[in-house]
Design an enzyme around this catalytic site. Structure first.
Site, PDB file in Angstrom:
ATOM      1  N   GLU A  39       0.864  -1.194   0.000  1.00 21.61           N
ATOM      2  CA  GLU A  39       0.000   0.000   0.000  1.00 21.61           C
ATOM      3  C   GLU A  39       0.893   1.235   0.000  1.00 21.61           C
ATOM      4  OE1 GLU A  39      -3.335   0.986  -0.224  1.00 21.61           O
ATOM      5  OE2 GLU A  39      -2.316   2.925  -0.115  1.00 21.61           O
ATOM      6  N   GLY A  45      -7.563   2.306   2.021  1.00 24.91           N
ATOM      7  CA  GLY A  45      -7.743   2.937   0.714  1.00 24.91           C
ATOM      8  C   GLY A  45      -8.622   4.171   0.738  1.00 24.91           C
ATOM      9  N   ALA A 119       4.044  -0.060  -5.727  1.00 19.99           N
ATOM     10  CA  ALA A 119       4.441  -1.256  -6.484  1.00 19.99           C
ATOM     11  C   ALA A 119       4.371  -1.001  -7.979  1.00 19.99           C
ATOM     12  CB  ALA A 119       3.513  -2.413  -6.115  1.00 19.99           C
ATOM     13  N   ILE A 188     -21.272  11.415  -5.529  1.00 18.57           N
ATOM     14  CA  ILE A 188     -20.473  12.327  -4.698  1.00 18.57           C
ATOM     15  C   ILE A 188     -21.121  13.710  -4.647  1.00 18.57           C
ATOM     16  CG2 ILE A 188     -18.252  13.548  -4.537  1.00 18.57           C
ATOM     17  CD1 ILE A 188     -16.898  11.020  -5.591  1.00 18.57           C
ATOM     18  N   HIS A 448     -43.656  -4.561  13.248  1.00 19.09           N
ATOM     19  CA  HIS A 448     -44.338  -3.258  13.210  1.00 19.09           C
ATOM     20  C   HIS A 448     -44.014  -2.484  14.477  1.00 19.09           C
ATOM     21  CE1 HIS A 448     -47.413  -0.298  12.383  1.00 19.09           C
ATOM     22  NE2 HIS A 448     -47.876  -0.459  13.630  1.00 19.09           N
TER      23      HIS A 448
HETATM   24  P1  NAD Z   1     -20.897   9.564 -10.805  1.00 12.28           P
HETATM   25  O1  NAD Z   1     -20.621   8.798 -12.026  1.00 12.28           O
HETATM   26  O2  NAD Z   1     -21.770   8.984  -9.752  1.00 12.28           O
HETATM   27  O3  NAD Z   1     -21.556  10.974 -11.198  1.00 12.28           O
HETATM   28  C1  NAD Z   1     -20.917  11.886 -12.044  1.00 12.28           C
HETATM   29  C2  NAD Z   1     -21.967  12.848 -12.587  1.00 12.28           C
HETATM   30  O4  NAD Z   1     -21.282  13.899 -13.237  1.00 12.28           O
HETATM   31  C3  NAD Z   1     -22.892  12.217 -13.610  1.00 12.28           C
HETATM   32  O5  NAD Z   1     -24.234  12.507 -13.266  1.00 12.28           O
HETATM   33  C4  NAD Z   1     -22.504  12.903 -14.910  1.00 12.28           C
HETATM   34  O6  NAD Z   1     -23.588  13.095 -15.787  1.00 12.28           O
HETATM   35  C5  NAD Z   1     -21.976  14.239 -14.418  1.00 12.28           C
HETATM   36  N1  NAD Z   1     -21.007  14.885 -15.285  1.00 12.28           N
HETATM   37  C6  NAD Z   1     -19.987  14.306 -15.963  1.00 12.28           C
HETATM   38  N2  NAD Z   1     -19.271  15.258 -16.609  1.00 12.28           N
HETATM   39  C7  NAD Z   1     -19.847  16.452 -16.307  1.00 12.28           C
HETATM   40  C8  NAD Z   1     -19.554  17.812 -16.646  1.00 12.28           C
HETATM   41  N3  NAD Z   1     -18.514  18.129 -17.413  1.00 12.28           N
HETATM   42  N4  NAD Z   1     -20.359  18.793 -16.170  1.00 12.28           N
HETATM   43  C9  NAD Z   1     -21.406  18.473 -15.366  1.00 12.28           C
HETATM   44  N5  NAD Z   1     -21.726  17.215 -15.008  1.00 12.28           N
HETATM   45  C10 NAD Z   1     -20.952  16.219 -15.471  1.00 12.28           C
HETATM   46  O7  NAD Z   1     -19.459   9.959 -10.228  1.00 12.28           O
HETATM   47  P2  NAD Z   1     -19.033  10.611  -8.842  1.00 12.28           P
HETATM   48  O8  NAD Z   1     -20.210  11.197  -8.146  1.00 12.28           O
HETATM   49  O9  NAD Z   1     -17.859  11.456  -9.161  1.00 12.28           O
HETATM   50  O10 NAD Z   1     -18.549   9.350  -8.025  1.00 12.28           O
HETATM   51  C11 NAD Z   1     -17.417   8.592  -8.478  1.00 12.28           C
HETATM   52  C12 NAD Z   1     -17.603   7.120  -8.196  1.00 12.28           C
HETATM   53  O11 NAD Z   1     -17.621   6.891  -6.822  1.00 12.28           O
HETATM   54  C13 NAD Z   1     -18.879   6.589  -8.777  1.00 12.28           C
HETATM   55  O12 NAD Z   1     -18.623   5.365  -9.422  1.00 12.28           O
HETATM   56  C14 NAD Z   1     -19.758   6.373  -7.590  1.00 12.28           C
HETATM   57  O13 NAD Z   1     -20.632   5.272  -7.739  1.00 12.28           O
HETATM   58  C15 NAD Z   1     -18.758   6.142  -6.473  1.00 12.28           C
HETATM   59  N6  NAD Z   1     -19.336   6.639  -5.226  1.00 12.28           N
HETATM   60  C16 NAD Z   1     -20.228   5.855  -4.591  1.00 12.28           C
HETATM   61  C17 NAD Z   1     -20.827   6.312  -3.450  1.00 12.28           C
HETATM   62  C18 NAD Z   1     -21.789   5.436  -2.725  1.00 12.28           C
HETATM   63  O14 NAD Z   1     -21.831   4.241  -2.986  1.00 12.28           O
HETATM   64  N7  NAD Z   1     -22.613   5.962  -1.842  1.00 12.28           N
HETATM   65  C19 NAD Z   1     -20.556   7.567  -2.957  1.00 12.28           C
HETATM   66  C20 NAD Z   1     -19.652   8.351  -3.653  1.00 12.28           C
HETATM   67  C21 NAD Z   1     -19.059   7.870  -4.800  1.00 12.28           C
END
Ligand code: NAD
Length: 480
Positions: A39, A45, A119, A188, A448
């Protein structure tokens, strides 16, 4: 770690200590294999250190603030609230530290050797590890690649960690910005946007897609749009960011919207437009590990790459970039190495977005099921009709929807937007992955008053026999 010309041998080398890598390492050790895990940053991570865990801590704290602000309707009157962000960040960091220590102890109890450094694969059975201490050489019988992903950037808006942030920066802010523009209303964007809105920041979400969360059940995006409004967040759909200028320390973002070109000012910008696999510059090609045209490692359903003996799991392989997917795949890779019949074939990966209300889904949407040729029967139950929702002080925005095969009753998908959707979805995941029937859900007694009753009632509604919502069959359904 052995420095210099001598290479240290290991049975299983795991590269990357996130939820894919550390879980793979522990599972391989449980199965009697000798394991070395490398790591370069922190054990756990991105998820544990700068993602899932710290964001959930902040989401909880921001939600608590909002609960207290709204508690006067229950007769609980608090004085004026304020947010000490450094203290909040310290509390969050304490949680991260405890969990990281936990991972470290588990690895050590399982006799996994942890090597700190970066790595690089140097061949089909060898890699080096670079660290401030020097360069170590290793040879392995099997390797599991779990190097995760990197935040995508927008051309013309390079990440500087101050004005233009990624999620990692946003989770470490020490002062609340007055105005935050979030580019991307995905997982996010919605989660962290909601946190800062609840803490008192004016949040604008710019999203390229013309509908919110287009990959999910369409009603979920609609519910979320209403929820964002109630938090005073501005959502601009169909917005494509074209560039950004810095004026006196303020960001001015230019974007094209449905109604023409526009601009918006921000004290901070959070770029949340997806992530890309971390698969370049790590020597994967020297080991013959092939990538697809989007940079993901090619694997089969046993997590084997194109090089025998090398496996890959988590964000480096195609599919949802989710910690629980990575961990599951990590266990599969370890078990395959140990000679067990494990596979990632036809595994259902539930998704969750910890917005307010929470969103969670598993299996097929109604639309996807129809596209796949199913005759579909759905049942929907609104949270506002559930006693438990109201006793929690929740207004009941949202619903649970069960999608089933009308001919044989198999549950094909469950889609939830509402309180504790993240916890509720596990019942849906069990139902879908075990090919349960609608009847399995309706004949299971759900205590319930609890939120899981929404799943029972949604399944009953599919049969027009939900008790707490009036939904008789239509005339055409009565005659069929
Ligand atoms: P995401 O793919 O969930 O969403 C990105 C969004 O940005 C999409 O709706 C897309 O249409 C939009 N977008 C792309 N380019 C753009 C632009 N130039 N201008 C405006 N909008 C634009 O990605 P994320 O939110 O960055 O998350 C990254 C990864 O992390 C994802 O795979 C997500 O599933 C994962 N994640 C998961 C969780 C969870 O499980 N609760 C939480 C956070 C992140």
């Amino acid at each position: 770690m052995v420095m210099g010309d001598f290479a240290q041998g290991t049975q299983v080398a795991v590269i990357g200590g996130g939820p894919g890598g550390y879980v793979a390492a522990i599972r391989a050790a449980q199965l009697g294999l000798e394991v070395t895990l490398v790591e370069q940053e922190e054990l756990g991570g991105l998820c544990l250190n700068w993602g899932c865990i710290p964001s959930k801590a902040l989401i909880h704290a921001a939600g608590l603030k909002r609960e207290i602000e709204r508690a006067d309707r229950m007769g609980i009157i608090a004085g004026e609230l304020s947010v000490n962000l450094p203290k909040l960040m310290e509390w969050k960091q304490g949680i991260v530290g405890k969990l990281r220590n936990g991972v470290s102890s588990l690895l050590s109890q399982n006799k996994v050797e942890v090597v700190q450094g970066t790595a690089h694969l140097t061949g089909e059975r060898s890699f080096t590890v670079e660290s401030p201490k020097g360069v170590g050489r290793f040879e392995f019988e099997h390797a599991i690649l779990a190097t995760g992903s990197i935040a995508a950037e927008i051309p013309g808006m390079p990440h500087d960690g101050v004005l233009v942030m990624d999620s990692k920066d946003a989770l470490e802010l020490q002062a609340l910005p007055k105005r935050l523009v979030v580019v991307g209303a995905g997982a996010i964007g919605l989660e962290l946007g909601t946190v800062f809105a609840k803490l008192g920041t004016k949040v604008t979400l710019l999203e390229t897609a013309r509908t919110l969360l287009p990959m999910l059940d369409p009603q979920i995006g609609k519910v979320m749009e209403r929820a964002l409004k109630s938090l005073n967040m501005e959502l601009v759909l169909g917005a494509r960011v074209k560039g950004m200028e810095k004026r006196n320390g303020v960001a001015v973002l230019q974007y094209s919207a449905l109604e023409g070109d526009k601009s918006v000012e921000a004290d901070k910008v959070l770029v949340a437009v997806g992530r890309r696999p971390n698969t370049t510059g790590l020597g994967f090609e020297k080991a013959g590990v092939k990538l697809n045209n989007r940079g993901f490692v090619l694997v089969n359903d046993r997590m084997m790459t194109t090089t025998a003996g090398i496996y890959a799991v988590g964000d480096v392989v195609a599919g949802p970039m989710l910690a629980h997917k990575a961990s599951y795949q990590g266990k599969v890779a370890a078990e395959v190495i140990a000679g067990e019949p494990a596979s990632f074939e036809a595994v259902e990966v539930p998704g969750v977005i910890f917005a307010d209300p929470e969103i969670a889904w598993v299996g097929l949407t109604e639309e996807q099921a129809k596209e796949q040729g199913y005759k579909v029967k759905t049942g929907v139950f609104p949270f506002k009709a559930l006693g438990r929702t109201l006793t929690l002080g929740d207004e009941g925005l949202g619903f649970t929807k069960v999608v089933s095969d009308a001919e044989v009753g198999t549950v094909l998908g469950v889609h939830i937007v509402g309180p504790s959707a993240s916890d509720l979805i596990s019942e849906g995941a069990l139902a879908v992955s075990s090919a349960a029937n609608i009847e399995d859900l309706t004949l299971t007694i759900h205590p319930h008053p609890t939120l899981p009753e929404s799943i029972e009632e949604a399944a009953e509604q599919a049969e027009h026999r939900a008790i707490h919502i009036f939904s008789p069959p239509s005339k055409s359904e009565k005659t069929t």
